[in-house]
Design an enzyme around this catalytic site. Structure first.
Site, PDB file in Angstrom:
ATOM      1  N   VAL A 117     -27.800 -28.174 -40.151  1.00  0.00           N
ATOM      2  CA  VAL A 117     -26.475 -27.551 -40.117  1.00  0.00           C
ATOM      3  C   VAL A 117     -25.910 -27.304 -41.508  1.00  0.00           C
ATOM      4  O   VAL A 117     -24.876 -26.662 -41.659  1.00  0.00           O
ATOM      5  CB  VAL A 117     -25.478 -28.415 -39.312  1.00  0.00           C
ATOM      6  CG1 VAL A 117     -25.881 -28.484 -37.852  1.00  0.00           C
ATOM      7  CG2 VAL A 117     -25.360 -29.821 -39.899  1.00  0.00           C
ATOM      8  N   GLY A 118     -26.579 -27.818 -42.529  1.00  0.00           N
ATOM      9  CA  GLY A 118     -26.074 -27.604 -43.877  1.00  0.00           C
ATOM     10  C   GLY A 118     -27.027 -28.155 -44.913  1.00  0.00           C
ATOM     11  O   GLY A 118     -27.864 -29.020 -44.630  1.00  0.00           O
ATOM     12  N   SER A 119     -26.908 -27.634 -46.140  1.00  0.00           N
ATOM     13  CA  SER A 119     -27.754 -28.090 -47.222  1.00  0.00           C
ATOM     14  C   SER A 119     -27.055 -27.868 -48.538  1.00  0.00           C
ATOM     15  O   SER A 119     -26.339 -26.874 -48.728  1.00  0.00           O
ATOM     16  CB  SER A 119     -29.101 -27.344 -47.210  1.00  0.00           C
ATOM     17  OG  SER A 119     -29.940 -27.816 -48.233  1.00  0.00           O
ATOM     18  N   ALA A 161     -26.976 -29.381 -53.052  1.00  0.00           N
ATOM     19  CA  ALA A 161     -27.787 -29.797 -54.184  1.00  0.00           C
ATOM     20  C   ALA A 161     -28.318 -31.214 -54.028  1.00  0.00           C
ATOM     21  O   ALA A 161     -29.357 -31.556 -54.582  1.00  0.00           O
ATOM     22  CB  ALA A 161     -26.967 -29.679 -55.464  1.00  0.00           C
ATOM     23  N   TYR A 162     -27.612 -32.063 -53.266  1.00  0.00           N
ATOM     24  CA  TYR A 162     -27.970 -33.475 -53.219  1.00  0.00           C
ATOM     25  C   TYR A 162     -28.471 -33.949 -51.862  1.00  0.00           C
ATOM     26  O   TYR A 162     -28.893 -35.091 -51.739  1.00  0.00           O
ATOM     27  CB  TYR A 162     -26.766 -34.323 -53.634  1.00  0.00           C
ATOM     28  CG  TYR A 162     -26.227 -33.938 -54.978  1.00  0.00           C
ATOM     29  CD1 TYR A 162     -26.933 -34.215 -56.144  1.00  0.00           C
ATOM     30  CD2 TYR A 162     -25.014 -33.258 -55.092  1.00  0.00           C
ATOM     31  CE1 TYR A 162     -26.460 -33.845 -57.384  1.00  0.00           C
ATOM     32  CE2 TYR A 162     -24.527 -32.883 -56.338  1.00  0.00           C
ATOM     33  CZ  TYR A 162     -25.252 -33.181 -57.486  1.00  0.00           C
ATOM     34  OH  TYR A 162     -24.777 -32.813 -58.708  1.00  0.00           O
ATOM     35  N   VAL A 202     -28.183 -31.835 -44.213  1.00  0.00           N
ATOM     36  CA  VAL A 202     -27.546 -32.444 -43.055  1.00  0.00           C
ATOM     37  C   VAL A 202     -28.064 -31.805 -41.771  1.00  0.00           C
ATOM     38  O   VAL A 202     -28.136 -30.579 -41.670  1.00  0.00           O
ATOM     39  CB  VAL A 202     -26.014 -32.309 -43.114  1.00  0.00           C
ATOM     40  CG1 VAL A 202     -25.375 -32.931 -41.875  1.00  0.00           C
ATOM     41  CG2 VAL A 202     -25.472 -32.963 -44.384  1.00  0.00           C
ATOM     42  N   LYS A 246     -27.562 -37.213 -42.734  1.00  0.00           N
ATOM     43  CA  LYS A 246     -27.743 -36.662 -44.077  1.00  0.00           C
ATOM     44  C   LYS A 246     -28.949 -37.308 -44.740  1.00  0.00           C
ATOM     45  O   LYS A 246     -29.037 -38.535 -44.831  1.00  0.00           O
ATOM     46  CB  LYS A 246     -26.494 -36.901 -44.931  1.00  0.00           C
ATOM     47  CG  LYS A 246     -26.604 -36.367 -46.362  1.00  0.00           C
ATOM     48  CD  LYS A 246     -25.306 -36.594 -47.128  1.00  0.00           C
ATOM     49  CE  LYS A 246     -25.396 -36.061 -48.550  1.00  0.00           C
ATOM     50  NZ  LYS A 246     -24.123 -36.254 -49.292  1.00  0.00           N
ATOM     51  N   ASP A 275     -17.725 -35.800 -46.897  1.00  0.00           N
ATOM     52  CA  ASP A 275     -18.660 -35.714 -48.015  1.00  0.00           C
ATOM     53  C   ASP A 275     -18.211 -36.467 -49.262  1.00  0.00           C
ATOM     54  O   ASP A 275     -17.412 -35.971 -50.054  1.00  0.00           O
ATOM     55  CB  ASP A 275     -18.927 -34.251 -48.372  1.00  0.00           C
ATOM     56  CG  ASP A 275     -20.169 -34.117 -49.245  1.00  0.00           C
ATOM     57  OD1 ASP A 275     -20.658 -35.154 -49.743  1.00  0.00           O
ATOM     58  OD2 ASP A 275     -20.630 -32.985 -49.418  1.00  0.00           O
TER      59      ASP A 275
END
Length: 341
Positions: A31-33, A35-36, A39, A54, A170
């Site tokens: 569902v998301g990405s 630099a660190y 997810v 995550k 976050d």
């Protein structure tokens, strides 16, 4: 120290990256990405609830990454507030400290952030007021612990704010206020003016500035040119020269700038956009503003218990930060971190 055995885990590829998670977590979907980390959403078969998992990208590849990974774990374990994201679980598929290379953080799943909601429909004034109250309520809790989120910005940067649960998300870049701060980590268009100009150390009230206007020039066009006394506080000679070279602008009447906005909202906005961070309203002060009187309840606006940030001043090597992460993940009673010196 015992690690979870490989047994009870299953592996799958997510966007060309191998994930190894406990069998209780199924139906993973990215569902998301960033630099660190990346997810994924998942279903927790134990609770039957949807969660977010995550996976940190190579958390121990360098000293900076290792300390950041430990910091995020410590912060998430410390925070217990319904307006701030919480830690549900943390695990690693690695079976020993020698091959301990990655770990996963499990948090509540957030279906939509504020940015997506705002694109779909116009929010009513009452919803905006309530949302704003909830964000300040969460920020009060975070700031009372001496923590600056730095990624979660209120208005108009909504990507780290969940609308349906009113949670701040976050903590990958969050820091304690006494740590050295730079403006680099804050999205350029949403930095507080003192961060852009490096006036002084990044302060908690810098986040409230983001509740107003997105760019420095727009801010100055409304608030006016900084007073000479404020310019002299800037640590950067180049910043002082730049400000002194700007054309003089008078502060505008906020009632004229926002003629259709509720007068109480205008007053709070103006208090949050004061250029001097030492005079700018804090999250705690903002909660008691007349604009939020319908929802304000001091009894339901808790502060955080003391947060132990002693590790920030410690000079450990990557392997030692890795050991600290293992204690944080698995130990029921963690010993003093100074024992690793």
């Amino acid at each position: 120290m015992a690690f979870r055995e490989k047994r009870g885990f299953h592996s799958l590829e997510v966007n060309k990256t191998m994930w190894e998670v406990p069998d209780r977590y199924t139906a993973l979907k990215q569902v998301g990405s960033g630099a660190y980390g990346t997810v994924c959403s998942a279903i927790d078969q134990k609770t039957k609830e949807k969660v977010a998992i995550k996976k940190l990208h190579r958390p121990f590849q360098s000293l900076i990454h290792a300390k950041r990974a430990y910091r995020e774990l410590r912060l998430l374990r410390h925070i217990q507030h319904d307006n701030v994201i919480c830690l549900l679980d943390v695990f690693t598929p690695d079976s020993s400290i020698e091959n301990f290379q990655t770990f996963y953080i499990v948090m509540p799943f957030v279906a939509q952030d504020l940015g997506h909601i705002m694109k779909k429909r116009r929010l009513t004034d009452r919803i905006i007021t309530y949302l704003f109250y909830q964000i300040l309520r969460g920020l009060k809790y975070i700031h009372s612990a001496g923590i600056i989120h730095r990624v979660c910005i209120c208005f108009p940067f909504p990507l780290s704010v969940c609308l349906n649960l009113f949670q701040i998300l976050d903590f990958g870049l969050a820091r304690h206020t006494e740590s050295e701060m730079t403006g680099y980590v804050v999205t350029r268009w949403y930095r507080a003016p003192e961060v852009i100009f490096n006036w002084m150390h990044y302060s908690q009230t810098g986040e409230e500035t983001h509740c107003g206007i997105d760019q420095l020039q727009k801010i100055l066009s409304v608030t006016g040119t900084p007073a000479p006394s404020l310019v002299q506080k800037m640590q950067s000679k180049d910043a002082r020269s730049y400000v002194e070279s700007l054309p003089i602008q008078k502060k505008k009447n906020f009632k004229d700038v926002f003629p259709s906005m509720d007068r109480k909202a205008v007053a709070l906005l103006e208090a949050m956009l004061l250029l001097d961070p030492e005079k700018r309203v804090t999250a705690k002060e903002g909660l008691s503003h007349p604009y939020l009187s319908e929802f304000h309840d001091p009894e339901s606006e808790p502060e955080s218990p003391p947060y132990d940030d002693s590790f920030e001043s410690m000079e450990l090597v990557v392997g030692e930060w890795k050991s600290e992460c293992t204690w944080t993940i698995f130990a029921s009673a963690k010993p003093s971190i100074t024992s690793l010196r």
